[in-house]
Design an enzyme around this catalytic site. Structure first.
Site, PDB file in Angstrom:
ATOM      1  N   GLU A   1       1.008  -1.278   0.136  1.00  0.00           N
ATOM      2  CA  GLU A   1       0.150  -0.146  -0.003  1.00  0.00           C
ATOM      3  C   GLU A   1       0.979   1.271   0.159  1.00  0.00           C
ATOM      4  OE1 GLU A   1      -0.769   0.961   4.648  1.00  0.00           O
ATOM      5  OE2 GLU A   1      -1.932  -0.972   3.439  1.00  0.00           O
TER       6      GLU A   1
ATOM      7  N   LYS B   1       2.138   4.495   0.840  1.00  0.00           N
ATOM      8  CA  LYS B   1       2.678   5.233   2.139  1.00  0.00           C
ATOM      9  C   LYS B   1       2.947   6.185   2.681  1.00  0.00           C
ATOM     10  CE  LYS B   1       6.601   4.728   5.971  1.00  0.00           C
ATOM     11  NZ  LYS B   1       6.378   6.534   6.497  1.00  0.00           N
TER      12      LYS B   1
ATOM     13  N   ARG C   1       0.052   9.855  11.104  1.00  0.00           N
ATOM     14  CA  ARG C   1      -0.691   8.060  11.662  1.00  0.00           C
ATOM     15  C   ARG C   1      -1.871   8.539  12.963  1.00  0.00           C
ATOM     16  NH1 ARG C   1       2.224   2.589  12.780  1.00  0.00           N
ATOM     17  NH2 ARG C   1       0.104   1.193  13.346  1.00  0.00           N
TER      18      ARG C   1
ATOM     19  N   GLU D   1      -3.322   7.740   7.649  1.00  0.00           N
ATOM     20  CA  GLU D   1      -3.122   8.917   7.574  1.00  0.00           C
ATOM     21  C   GLU D   1      -3.470   9.879   7.412  1.00  0.00           C
ATOM     22  OE1 GLU D   1       2.206   9.399   7.903  1.00  0.00           O
ATOM     23  OE2 GLU D   1       0.257   7.334   8.118  1.00  0.00           O
TER      24      GLU D   1
ATOM     25  N   PHE E   1      -6.008   2.409   7.019  1.00  0.00           N
ATOM     26  CA  PHE E   1      -5.189   1.431   6.106  1.00  0.00           C
ATOM     27  C   PHE E   1      -5.868  -0.166   6.914  1.00  0.00           C
ATOM     28  CE2 PHE E   1      -2.326   4.155   8.356  1.00  0.00           C
ATOM     29  CZ  PHE E   1      -1.853   2.641   9.304  1.00  0.00           C
TER      30      PHE E   1
END
EC number: 6.5.1.1
Length: 584
Positions: free
Chosen positions: A249, A251, A256, A301, A341
């Protein structure tokens, strides 16, 4: 328990340079206390009144504290301020003032009961909760009532606590080890419970009462410790490590966030478990509109985007959101997108023991994507060339690279394992990658840097020993403003000797409690007889060091010292230098 008993233990902990001694002192202290007191003692030792996500702050600066000491002792505030300036320690200033005063209520006259731990804790909680008109006067009155009855040594630690300068540096893992020894509880089970419900005060009370640890469950509204990733430098190595296939995935270069949706609303927590909801009202609104579940714990994120183009912006742009005032303007000027995510919990279903591929399915079932909330872009690959194509696509979109994950992996709270692996563009040749290191010492500046620190001793963390091992001495990359800022942010953590959790061959001019994390880059990782990181792991008698280290300008306030680069990562980076992938 009398507060004096706690103070004796704090003084002994402060004086020791051995972590094993620190644990023994804590075990002895816990055994003397009642279950109710143990929880409060743990909070006090950690310098807190409540867990970080509750955001309970005393709101007491040095001047307010000295006003309270003045009221209790009769000493002039100006006299106390001069004493504080001379000693550099508000606790020592309070101790001297209390020792010199002739308070009518002093214990020596037999007219006052000694302070109790619960009494001090409960009063400090009242100080923190005093708000609105007249709050400062209320805080002074409450604090002075403690100082009026405190012994000089007790007053020293009360003063240090209220201004946030306790300087003990006792880590969560040290507390867990001591609780395990004190109450005969399995350390691994206690650690797991802490990862699920990272409120050490509550956990201490729980085990002291003899309650089973399986009662501790994942709870919406209470952040869990985030799962962390390792790093590798090539797609083929990553696939081999993950068993041949990987969920890869994007980044994203953002903050976060752990998002908790409950009937009471949405809460957003940082990787350090702090409540950052106030900074992202737009994300709160977007989550309510995009997520169909009544209760959920999501991970994602938060990424800053250009308001005109929609392009992703660097992490630093989110710093504008940290101001407590004029948030509405910051929201307008620095809009964000939330890329989700993972999902850990949905409507009573704990998903942390489920495989990632199933969690991905559940995430897609409860999220209706919008322009403000999206699921992180991902693919499953079993071919290294395809991973590299996706990697370059990701970087071209403004991300840092990829996170590659085992499709069958569970969510390992608080763990940094090989089920998640970072594949960043910075890892493409030697040490172009940055590392996040902890400031454990400093060296006095000369010339232009006189009066400040000229260089800093930095360390990596070893979770297996709960210790910090030195990696480099860095003096490059700091502007004049940086040096001034570093001096200011490090002062609350200054201690008279090397901290017991720091292993160092070098002698710094000044030592600190391991707390401040900064980002550093260097030419390469090299062998060094001067540093203790991975000592003997490559060659007997030598450790690893960053060669030609330089501060990047990035302060990692979003990371706790235990979330800094680990010694294992340093060793891995060193080994990967021998297998350099040439940039295309």
């Amino acid at each position: 328990m009398q507060f004096g008993e706690l103070v004796k233990a704090l003084a002994a902990i402060e004086a020791t340079t051995q972590r094993t001694t620190m644990v023994k002192l804590l075990v002895s202290l816990f055994k003397k206390a009642s279950p109710e007191e143990v929880g409060k003692i743990v909070y006090f030792i950690l310098g807190d009144l409540r867990p970080p996500w509750e955001g309970v702050e005393l709101g007491v600066a040095e001047k307010l504290c000295l006003r309270a000491v003045s009221k209790a002792t009769g000493a002039a505030v100006s006299e106390l301020e001069a004493l504080y300036k001379k000693t550099g320690d508000v606790g020592e200033a309070a101790r001297r003032a209390l020792a010199a005063s002739k308070r009518p209520g002093l214990l020596a006259f037999g007219s006052q009961k000694p302070l109790e731990v619960s009494e001090v804790y409960d009063t400090l909680l009242k100080v923190a909760r005093a708000t609105g008109e007249g709050a400062q006067d209320m805080k002074v009155a409450l604090l002075s009532s403690l100082f009026a009855r405190a012994t000089p040594e007790e007053g020293k630690y009360i003063a240090r606590f209220v201004v946030g300068k306790l300087r003990l540096g006792v880590a969560d893992m040290t507390i867990i080890e001591a609780l395990s020894d004190a109450y005969g509880v399995n350390k691994e089970a206690l650690e797991k419970a802490y990862h699920i419900y990272p409120d050490l005060g509550r956990l201490a009370k729980h085990v002291a009462e003899g309650k089973p640890l399986d009662e501790i469950r994942i709870t919406p509204g209470v952040p869990v410790l985030p799962m962390l990733a390792q790093r590798l430098s090539s797609a083929s190595e990553i696939l081999a490590k993950l068993g041949g296939s990987a969920i890869c995935e994007y980044k994203y270069d953002g903050e976060r966030a752990q998002i908790h949706l409950t009937p009471g609303g949405v809460k957003i927590f940082s990787r350090r478990l702090e409540d950052i909801t106030h900074a992202y009202p737009d994300v709160v609104k977007a989550v309510k509109e995009a997520v169909s579940a009544k209760e959920a714990i999501l991970e994602g994120e938060i990424v800053a985007v250009d308001p005109d183009t929609g392009d992703m912006l660097p992490f630093q742009e989110l710093m504008h959101r940290k101001r407590k005032h004029d948030v509405a303007t910051a929201v307008e000027l620095y809009p964000t997108v939330l890329y989700l995510f993972d999902v850990l919990y949905v409507d009573g279903e704990d998903l942390t023991e489920e495989p990632l591929i199933y969690r991905r399915v559940r995430l897609s079932e409860i999220v209706c994507e919008t322009d403000k909330v999206s699921i992180a872009k991902w693919r499953i690959f079993d071919n290294a060339e395809a991973v590299d194509v996706f990697f370059h696509e990701s970087v071209s979109m403004g991300t840092e690279g990829l996170i590659c994950k085992s499709p069958s992996s569970i969510y390992e709270m608080g763990a940094r394992g090989w089920n998640w692996i970072k594949y960043k563009r910075d890892y493409r040749s030697e040490m172009i990658d940055t590392v996040d290191l902890v400031v454990v010492g400093a060296f006095h500046g000369r010339g232009k840097r006189a009066g400040l620190y000229g260089a800093f001793l930095l360390a990596a963390y070893d979770p297996s020993t709960d210790m910090f091992y030195t990696v480099c001495k860095v003096g490059s990359g700091f502007t004049d403003a940086d040096l001034k800022k570093m001096y200011e942010i490090l002062q609350p953590f200054k201690i008279p000797h090397r901290h017991p959790r720091v292993v160092s061959k070098m002698e710094a001019d000044v030592w600190f409690v391991p707390q401040v994390v900064i980002e550093v880059i260097g030419a390469e990782i090299t062998l060094s007889p001067l540093h203790t990181c991975c000592l003997g792991a490559v060659r007997p008698g030598v450790g690893l060091a960053v060669r030609f280290p330089r501060f990047t300008g990035r302060y990692r306030s979003d990371k706790s010292p235990e979330q800094a680069t680990t010694v294992a990562e340093m060793l891995e980076l060193y080994k990967r230098q021998k297998k350099v992938v040439q940039p295309e």
